[in-house]
Design a protein around this motif. Structure first.
Motif, PDB file in Angstrom:
ATOM      1  N   ASP A  15       0.802  -1.211   0.000  1.00  0.00           N
ATOM      2  CA  ASP A  15       0.000   0.000   0.000  1.00  0.00           C
ATOM      3  C   ASP A  15       0.844   1.275   0.000  1.00  0.00           C
ATOM      4  OD1 ASP A  15       0.950  -0.117   2.575  1.00  0.00           O
ATOM      5  OD2 ASP A  15      -0.981   0.157   3.536  1.00  0.00           O
ATOM      6  N   TRP A  16       2.075   1.210  -0.478  1.00  0.00           N
ATOM      7  CA  TRP A  16       2.938   2.371  -0.573  1.00  0.00           C
ATOM      8  C   TRP A  16       3.210   2.657  -2.043  1.00  0.00           C
ATOM      9  CZ3 TRP A  16       4.379  -2.257   1.693  1.00  0.00           C
ATOM     10  CH2 TRP A  16       5.245  -3.064   0.965  1.00  0.00           C
ATOM     11  N   PRO A  17       3.749   3.845  -2.351  1.00  0.00           N
ATOM     12  CA  PRO A  17       4.067   4.149  -3.748  1.00  0.00           C
ATOM     13  C   PRO A  17       5.110   3.160  -4.265  1.00  0.00           C
ATOM     14  CG  PRO A  17       4.163   6.129  -2.406  1.00  0.00           C
ATOM     15  CD  PRO A  17       4.014   4.970  -1.471  1.00  0.00           C
ATOM     16  N   GLY A  18       4.778   2.475  -5.301  1.00  0.00           N
ATOM     17  CA  GLY A  18       5.689   1.472  -5.843  1.00  0.00           C
ATOM     18  C   GLY A  18       6.576   2.040  -6.941  1.00  0.00           C
ATOM     19  N   VAL A  19       7.209   1.149  -7.665  1.00  0.00           N
ATOM     20  CA  VAL A  19       8.066   1.506  -8.787  1.00  0.00           C
ATOM     21  C   VAL A  19       7.281   1.179 -10.052  1.00  0.00           C
ATOM     22  CG1 VAL A  19      10.262   1.043  -9.927  1.00  0.00           C
ATOM     23  CG2 VAL A  19      10.116   0.940  -7.430  1.00  0.00           C
ATOM     24  N   ASP A  20       7.046   2.196 -10.895  1.00  0.00           N
ATOM     25  CA  ASP A  20       6.276   2.020 -12.122  1.00  0.00           C
ATOM     26  C   ASP A  20       7.232   2.073 -13.305  1.00  0.00           C
ATOM     27  OD1 ASP A  20       4.713   2.455 -14.475  1.00  0.00           O
ATOM     28  OD2 ASP A  20       3.072   3.132 -13.203  1.00  0.00           O
ATOM     29  N   ILE A  21       7.309   0.986 -14.058  1.00  0.00           N
ATOM     30  CA  ILE A  21       8.172   0.923 -15.235  1.00  0.00           C
ATOM     31  C   ILE A  21       7.354   0.390 -16.395  1.00  0.00           C
ATOM     32  CG2 ILE A  21      10.233  -0.092 -16.269  1.00  0.00           C
ATOM     33  CD1 ILE A  21      11.475  -0.166 -13.509  1.00  0.00           C
ATOM     34  N   GLN A  22       7.172   1.226 -17.406  1.00  0.00           N
ATOM     35  CA  GLN A  22       6.461   0.876 -18.633  1.00  0.00           C
ATOM     36  C   GLN A  22       5.105   0.229 -18.355  1.00  0.00           C
ATOM     37  OE1 GLN A  22       9.255  -1.462 -20.888  1.00  0.00           O
ATOM     38  NE2 GLN A  22      10.471   0.315 -21.440  1.00  0.00           N
ATOM     39  N   GLY A  23       4.365   0.797 -17.404  1.00  0.00           N
ATOM     40  CA  GLY A  23       3.022   0.308 -17.111  1.00  0.00           C
ATOM     41  C   GLY A  23       2.948  -0.846 -16.133  1.00  0.00           C
ATOM     42  N   TYR A  24       4.075  -1.360 -15.677  1.00  0.00           N
ATOM     43  CA  TYR A  24       4.104  -2.423 -14.676  1.00  0.00           C
ATOM     44  C   TYR A  24       4.430  -1.793 -13.334  1.00  0.00           C
ATOM     45  CZ  TYR A  24       4.223  -5.693 -18.555  1.00  0.00           C
ATOM     46  OH  TYR A  24       3.915  -6.391 -19.689  1.00  0.00           O
ATOM     47  N   GLU A  25       3.738  -2.229 -12.275  1.00  0.00           N
ATOM     48  CA  GLU A  25       3.989  -1.698 -10.938  1.00  0.00           C
ATOM     49  C   GLU A  25       4.642  -2.752 -10.059  1.00  0.00           C
ATOM     50  OE1 GLU A  25       1.818   0.986  -8.583  1.00  0.00           O
ATOM     51  OE2 GLU A  25       0.315   1.229 -10.173  1.00  0.00           O
ATOM     52  N   TYR A  26       5.679  -2.342  -9.358  1.00  0.00           N
ATOM     53  CA  TYR A  26       6.452  -3.237  -8.490  1.00  0.00           C
ATOM     54  C   TYR A  26       6.506  -2.654  -7.087  1.00  0.00           C
ATOM     55  CZ  TYR A  26       7.944  -4.805 -13.082  1.00  0.00           C
ATOM     56  OH  TYR A  26       7.959  -5.255 -14.372  1.00  0.00           O
ATOM     57  N   CYS A  27       6.612  -3.510  -6.090  1.00  0.00           N
ATOM     58  CA  CYS A  27       6.655  -3.063  -4.700  1.00  0.00           C
ATOM     59  C   CYS A  27       8.014  -2.491  -4.322  1.00  0.00           C
ATOM     60  CB  CYS A  27       6.274  -4.201  -3.755  1.00  0.00           C
ATOM     61  SG  CYS A  27       7.346  -5.641  -3.857  1.00  0.00           S
ATOM     62  N   CYS A  28       9.071  -2.858  -5.039  1.00  0.00           N
ATOM     63  CA  CYS A  28      10.411  -2.373  -4.708  1.00  0.00           C
ATOM     64  C   CYS A  28      11.300  -2.360  -5.955  1.00  0.00           C
ATOM     65  CB  CYS A  28      11.045  -3.242  -3.619  1.00  0.00           C
ATOM     66  SG  CYS A  28      11.334  -4.955  -4.110  1.00  0.00           S
ATOM     67  N   GLU A  29      12.436  -1.714  -5.844  1.00  0.00           N
ATOM     68  CA  GLU A  29      13.353  -1.638  -6.974  1.00  0.00           C
ATOM     69  C   GLU A  29      13.903  -3.004  -7.357  1.00  0.00           C
ATOM     70  OE1 GLU A  29      16.356   1.335  -6.567  1.00  0.00           O
ATOM     71  OE2 GLU A  29      14.900   2.904  -6.113  1.00  0.00           O
ATOM     72  N   ALA A  30      14.124  -3.873  -6.377  1.00  0.00           N
ATOM     73  CA  ALA A  30      14.642  -5.212  -6.679  1.00  0.00           C
ATOM     74  C   ALA A  30      13.666  -5.967  -7.571  1.00  0.00           C
ATOM     75  CB  ALA A  30      14.913  -5.987  -5.401  1.00  0.00           C
ATOM     76  N   CYS A  31      12.380  -5.917  -7.250  1.00  0.00           N
ATOM     77  CA  CYS A  31      11.375  -6.584  -8.087  1.00  0.00           C
ATOM     78  C   CYS A  31      11.350  -5.981  -9.484  1.00  0.00           C
ATOM     79  CB  CYS A  31       9.992  -6.499  -7.447  1.00  0.00           C
ATOM     80  SG  CYS A  31       9.725  -7.717  -6.139  1.00  0.00           S
ATOM     81  N   SER A  32      11.521  -4.666  -9.588  1.00  0.00           N
ATOM     82  CA  SER A  32      11.487  -4.009 -10.892  1.00  0.00           C
ATOM     83  C   SER A  32      12.658  -4.446 -11.768  1.00  0.00           C
ATOM     84  CB  SER A  32      11.485  -2.489 -10.741  1.00  0.00           C
ATOM     85  OG  SER A  32      12.744  -1.993 -10.362  1.00  0.00           O
ATOM     86  N   ARG A  33      13.750  -4.904 -11.138  1.00  0.00           N
ATOM     87  CA  ARG A  33      14.923  -5.385 -11.881  1.00  0.00           C
ATOM     88  C   ARG A  33      14.893  -6.888 -12.108  1.00  0.00           C
ATOM     89  NH1 ARG A  33      17.521  -1.835  -8.047  1.00  0.00           N
ATOM     90  NH2 ARG A  33      18.021  -3.670  -6.837  1.00  0.00           N
ATOM     91  N   GLY A  34      13.841  -7.550 -11.633  1.00  0.00           N
ATOM     92  CA  GLY A  34      13.749  -9.000 -11.796  1.00  0.00           C
ATOM     93  C   GLY A  34      14.527  -9.759 -10.747  1.00  0.00           C
ATOM     94  N   GLU A  35      14.916  -9.087  -9.680  1.00  0.00           N
ATOM     95  CA  GLU A  35      15.661  -9.728  -8.594  1.00  0.00           C
ATOM     96  C   GLU A  35      14.698 -10.164  -7.500  1.00  0.00           C
ATOM     97  OE1 GLU A  35      18.393  -6.699  -7.412  1.00  0.00           O
ATOM     98  OE2 GLU A  35      19.427  -6.716  -9.343  1.00  0.00           O
ATOM     99  N   GLU A  36      15.209 -10.854  -6.509  1.00  0.00           N
ATOM    100  CA  GLU A  36      14.398 -11.301  -5.380  1.00  0.00           C
ATOM    101  C   GLU A  36      13.902 -10.094  -4.585  1.00  0.00           C
ATOM    102  OE1 GLU A  36      14.597 -14.751  -1.976  1.00  0.00           O
ATOM    103  OE2 GLU A  36      16.428 -14.135  -2.967  1.00  0.00           O
ATOM    104  N   CYS A  37      12.636 -10.101  -4.201  1.00  0.00           N
ATOM    105  CA  CYS A  37      12.019  -9.006  -3.462  1.00  0.00           C
ATOM    106  C   CYS A  37      12.765  -8.772  -2.152  1.00  0.00           C
ATOM    107  CB  CYS A  37      10.553  -9.335  -3.183  1.00  0.00           C
ATOM    108  SG  CYS A  37       9.688  -8.027  -2.295  1.00  0.00           S
ATOM    109  N   THR A  38      12.958  -7.481  -1.850  1.00  0.00           N
ATOM    110  CA  THR A  38      13.680  -7.116  -0.630  1.00  0.00           C
ATOM    111  C   THR A  38      12.793  -6.404   0.388  1.00  0.00           C
ATOM    112  OG1 THR A  38      14.386  -5.048  -1.650  1.00  0.00           O
ATOM    113  CG2 THR A  38      15.897  -6.932  -1.813  1.00  0.00           C
ATOM    114  N   CYS A  39      11.486  -6.437   0.217  1.00  0.00           N
ATOM    115  CA  CYS A  39      10.579  -5.733   1.125  1.00  0.00           C
ATOM    116  C   CYS A  39      10.471  -6.464   2.474  1.00  0.00           C
ATOM    117  CB  CYS A  39       9.186  -5.608   0.510  1.00  0.00           C
ATOM    118  SG  CYS A  39       9.135  -4.575  -0.954  1.00  0.00           S
TER     119      CYS A  39
END
Length: 64
Positions: A15-39
């Motif tokens: 429920d926090w501002p995520g990372v938006d890349i080309q229309g996809y929303e991710y919970c953290c920068e690691a997820c946006s890079r295809g890495e293991e979630c670090t939340c």
């Protein structure tokens, strides 16, 4: 109450501002890079035979 979103990589709700890349929303920068979630809010279980290094422990809020 904030609107719950679902991460396009790890499928966890957040429920926090995520990372938006080309229309996809991710919970953290690691997820946006295809890495293991670090939340740490999601209490992810990491499976490894190796102990956590200091940086990983800090990301998870496990450092003293």
């Amino acid at each position: 109450m904030a609107e719950m979103k679902t991460c396009d990589a790890c499928a966890m709700e957040y429920d926090w501002p995520g990372v938006d890349i080309q229309g996809y929303e991710y919970c953290c920068e690691a997820c946006s890079r295809g890495e293991e979630c670090t939340c740490p809010q999601h209490n992810h279980q990491y499976h490894s035979d190796q102990p956590l290094n200091a940086a990983a422990a800090s990301q998870l809020g496990l450092d003293d």
